[in-house]
Scaffold this motif. Structure first.
Motif, PDB file in Angstrom:
ATOM      1  N   LEU B  79       0.818  -1.216   0.000  1.00 46.53           N
ATOM      2  CA  LEU B  79       0.000   0.000   0.000  1.00 46.53           C
ATOM      3  C   LEU B  79       0.852   1.267   0.000  1.00 46.53           C
ATOM      4  O   LEU B  79       0.609   2.187  -0.781  1.00 46.53           O
ATOM      5  CB  LEU B  79      -0.930   0.009   1.219  1.00 46.53           C
ATOM      6  CG  LEU B  79      -2.029  -1.045   1.210  1.00 46.53           C
ATOM      7  CD1 LEU B  79      -2.631  -1.202   2.588  1.00 46.53           C
ATOM      8  CD2 LEU B  79      -3.110  -0.662   0.204  1.00 46.53           C
ATOM      9  N   THR B  82       4.849   0.433  -2.703  1.00 50.11           N
ATOM     10  CA  THR B  82       4.634   0.225  -4.129  1.00 50.11           C
ATOM     11  C   THR B  82       3.625   1.226  -4.679  1.00 50.11           C
ATOM     12  O   THR B  82       3.843   1.845  -5.714  1.00 50.11           O
ATOM     13  CB  THR B  82       4.137  -1.207  -4.392  1.00 50.11           C
ATOM     14  OG1 THR B  82       5.051  -2.106  -3.791  1.00 50.11           O
ATOM     15  CG2 THR B  82       4.039  -1.488  -5.878  1.00 50.11           C
ATOM     16  N   LEU B  83       2.485   1.383  -3.956  1.00 44.96           N
ATOM     17  CA  LEU B  83       1.430   2.254  -4.477  1.00 44.96           C
ATOM     18  C   LEU B  83       1.549   3.685  -3.971  1.00 44.96           C
ATOM     19  O   LEU B  83       1.173   4.622  -4.676  1.00 44.96           O
ATOM     20  CB  LEU B  83       0.055   1.689  -4.091  1.00 44.96           C
ATOM     21  CG  LEU B  83      -0.257   0.325  -4.682  1.00 44.96           C
ATOM     22  CD1 LEU B  83      -1.509  -0.253  -4.052  1.00 44.96           C
ATOM     23  CD2 LEU B  83      -0.439   0.426  -6.192  1.00 44.96           C
ATOM     24  N   GLY B  84       2.067   3.892  -2.770  1.00 44.73           N
ATOM     25  CA  GLY B  84       2.203   5.250  -2.258  1.00 44.73           C
ATOM     26  C   GLY B  84       0.904   5.851  -1.764  1.00 44.73           C
ATOM     27  O   GLY B  84       0.668   7.047  -1.877  1.00 44.73           O
TER      28      GLY B  84
END
Lengths: 365, 297
Positions: B79, B82-84
């Motif tokens: 979360l 990788t996704l920020g």
């Protein structure tokens, strides 16, 4: 995998992402639902459609949405101003306690005095519960996330202490307060149903908040202070005072929710006055992307899931805790997918491999 | 006041906080605030309990808690790294998910409530004052804390971890993988938090009850700030919190305090932490990249 900033998102993207988040949630939770011996399809039928299919259950959904509206709006308001109030849970409980104390202590007041008094002390108690974290943040720069979080268990302990002590029901000796004075009761909207005027109050509060945030200077000031405090300060906004005002109003809204829950639904103070409404409020505000109209819709959706989870428990023997798992999964998949509005996904490793493939075929060295 | 009992109670209360606080320091030093800590402790407590209940071995239960914590850390990594995603939201969401999933599984396996007592870790040095403690307490004080201190201070991984937390751009330019380093921090930190939670089921209670962590994760977040992201002050502050808590328990049974509500006494340590933050929590220097997702531009 890498996320790159994009200039603008196509218009179909947001609705597509909402659908994708819903589908993702369904797929991720289907396994555990099947594990519990239920059919995921019929479980979701209960979570989404069944509660809306009869008048009685639809009104139950609105009843369940009422506390979520208050806490959701509370969190929304604070987050807009850049004040991370994670303490709506404690502030909700504080408001409930204050309303119950007044309503059992002065039970004979007539409704015109009792109703504003009960709701008013709820607001004040909620604000007071939020005052310490707000002051610590504005005056001393102490992180409000930690202090608001820590006050949640304290509020719960205060509630339990009062119910085991001074507020204990004098006749039954159960750890719950006596029934509140009849003047404090928020009447049912329709006879024969539990939905009370507190729901209408919640909607009116939402409308007022929407007007203030979107149509007045206060809303602009708040957003400026939240998005870029330094620029806001430079343009003459007192960021400290704005934060303090937003934090106290936010806490007051949560406290109002607690008072409404006692005066409208429970009619007495119990240890279960909040089943995590403060935390669910964070989910409401986040899923609504801090927009008031969206918060109304999201609160209704989450209430739909809560009512549906109880129904699924009775009919499918699916533990009602699944509703909370669904809510949390929906939150996480939605915030993840919504990133795609601002970023696009690329796969540099893949592209590199693809770029290399033809050249290595042509050039053996 | 019985000093020996006070010390014994202090060590028991301090242990979950010790593990959780060290875990949170490791993740925060890499630039990630892990508010999933409360849920990770909860899931660790449940995972440890369920495996012990089925195998009869607390050691396997502990292993299960470690794996649970690593997975929880991995989820936070997906979360926030990788996704920020916003770290506050990701953390609260992870906590809600893990608590919901644990209670769902508990309900599924045990119906209404479980009163299953499982095998527990035994006390070491029973009857010896001060030394009487659980193996996990001893390991935490004598192995995990020094190891974490040494890891952050003197190893390549520790250096990379701090670099990534202070200035990810510079770290990236120097050839350090920001993503991988933060994942490692989250996975190690998650495992430690889950062990802290599992201590409650596997050593203290020998069973699982709802609301078992009771805000201890939030206390750990506060202790990290109080300790200014350093290991030894964190150990000291966990012990300090536990002393207040143990003193509260001891005082509650004395005649002077017998009429004070029990709940007020339990709330005292939480209030003490808030006061401590008000006094010591100003002018702090947070890790440079705290709360900031890193994306190459």
């Amino acid at each position: 995998m890498r996320l790159l900033l994009r200039g603008h998102a196509p218009r179909w993207l947001t609705p597509a992402l909402v659908v994708a988040a819903a589908l993702g949630t369904f797929i991720l939770t289907a396994g555990p639902i099947r594990l519990a011996g239920a059919n995921p399809g019929s479980a979701y039928d209960f979570y989404l459609l069944r509660p809306l299919s009869s008048t009685y259950t639809f009104l139950e959904v609105l009843l369940a949405a009422t506390p979520l509206l208050f806490t959701g709006l509370a969190v929304l308001l604070a987050f807009r101003a850049g004040f991370y109030n994670i303490g709506a849970e404690g502030q909700f409980i504080a408001g409930a306690i204050a309303a119950a104390v007044v309503a059992t202590g002065l039970p004979d007041l007539p409704p015109p005095l009792a109703l504003p008094l009960g709701l008013g002390v709820g607001v004040v108690a909620g604000s007071l519960w939020g005052l310490v974290p707000a002051l610590l943040r504005v005056r001393l720069g102490v992180d409000e996330v930690v202090t608001t979080l820590l006050l949640n268990p304290v509020a719960l302990l205060l509630l339990q202490g009062l119910l085991n002590g001074p507020l204990r029901n004098p006749t039954t000796q159960f750890p719950e307060s006596a029934r509140i004075g009849s003047g404090y009761e928020l009447a049912p909207i329709l006879t024969g149903h539990r939905l009370h005027w507190g729901f209408v109050l919640a909607v009116l509060v939402a409308l007022a908040l929407w007007l203030v945030l979107s149509r007045t200077g206060i809303g602009l000031t708040l957003r400026a202070a939240g998005l870029n405090p330094r620029a806001a300060q430079f343009s003459g906004i007192s960021v400290g005072r704005t934060l303090l005002g937003a934090a106290l109003s936010s806490a007051g809204l949560a406290g109002l929710g607690g008072a409404v829950q006692v005066m409208g639904l429970q009619r007495r103070l119990t240890g279960e006055v909040s089943t995590g409404f403060g935390y669910t409020g964070i989910v409401v505000a986040t899923l609504a992307a801090l927009s008031v109209p969206a918060a109304i819709a999201v609160a209704t959706l989450l209430a739909d899931i809560v009512v549906g989870a109880e129904m699924a428990n009775r009919v499918l023997q699916l533990p009602p805790q699944m509703g909370r798992v669904v809510t949390a999964t929906l939150l996480l998949s939605a915030v993840s997918l919504m990133l795609l509005r601002r970023y696009r996904v690329t796969f540099p490793a893949l592209r590199r491999r693809r770029a290399r493939a033809p050249s290595s075929a042509g050039d053996p060295s | 006041m019985n000093v020996v009992a006070l010390i014994a109670a202090t060590l028991v209360t301090a242990t979950p906080l010790l593990y959780a606080t060290i875990g949170e320091i490791i993740t925060e030093r890499s630039g990630i605030l892990n508010l999933g800590i409360e849920g990770t402790m909860y899931a660790g407590a449940f995972g440890g309990f369920i495996v012990t209940a089925n195998t009869g071995s607390p050691l396997l239960g502990l292993l299960a808690a470690v794996v649970t914590g690593m997975l929880a850390g991995g989820l936070m990594g997906l979360l926030t790294v990788t996704l920020g995603v916003n770290q506050h939201v990701a953390g609260i969401g992870t906590t809600l998910l893990l608590i919901g999933a644990s209670e769902f599984s508990n309900r599924l396996l045990f119906g209404g409530g479980s009163l299953t007592q499982t095998a527990k870790f035994a006390l070491l040095f029973t009857g010896v004052p001060v030394l009487e403690m659980y193996l996990l307490t001893m390991l935490g004080l004598a192995v995990v804390a020094p190891l974490a201190w040494w890891l952050l201070r003197s190893t390549g991984l520790g250096l990379r971890l701090r670099a990534v937390g202070e200035n990810p751009e510079a770290a990236d330019a120097a050839g350090i993988s920001v993503e991988r380093t933060r994942y490692v921090a989250l996975v190690i930190g998650g495992a430690l938090m889950a062990v802290g939670g599992a201590f409650l089921t596997l050593a203290v209670l020998g069973t699982f009850t709802l609301n078992i962590t009771n805000g201890r994760g939030w206390v750990a977040i506060a202790l990290v700030i109080f300790a200014r992201w350093r290991i030894w002050p964190a150990v000291a502050s966990a012990l300090l919190f536990a002393v207040v808590d143990a003193a509260q328990l001891q005082l509650a049974i004395t005649p002077t305090f017998a009429h004070v509500p029990r709940e007020l006494m339990i709330a005292l340590p939480y209030l003490a932490v808030i006061i401590a933050l008000a006094v010591a929590g100003r002018g702090l220097r947070y890790p440079g990249a705290y709360l900031k997702p890193y994306r190459r531009t």
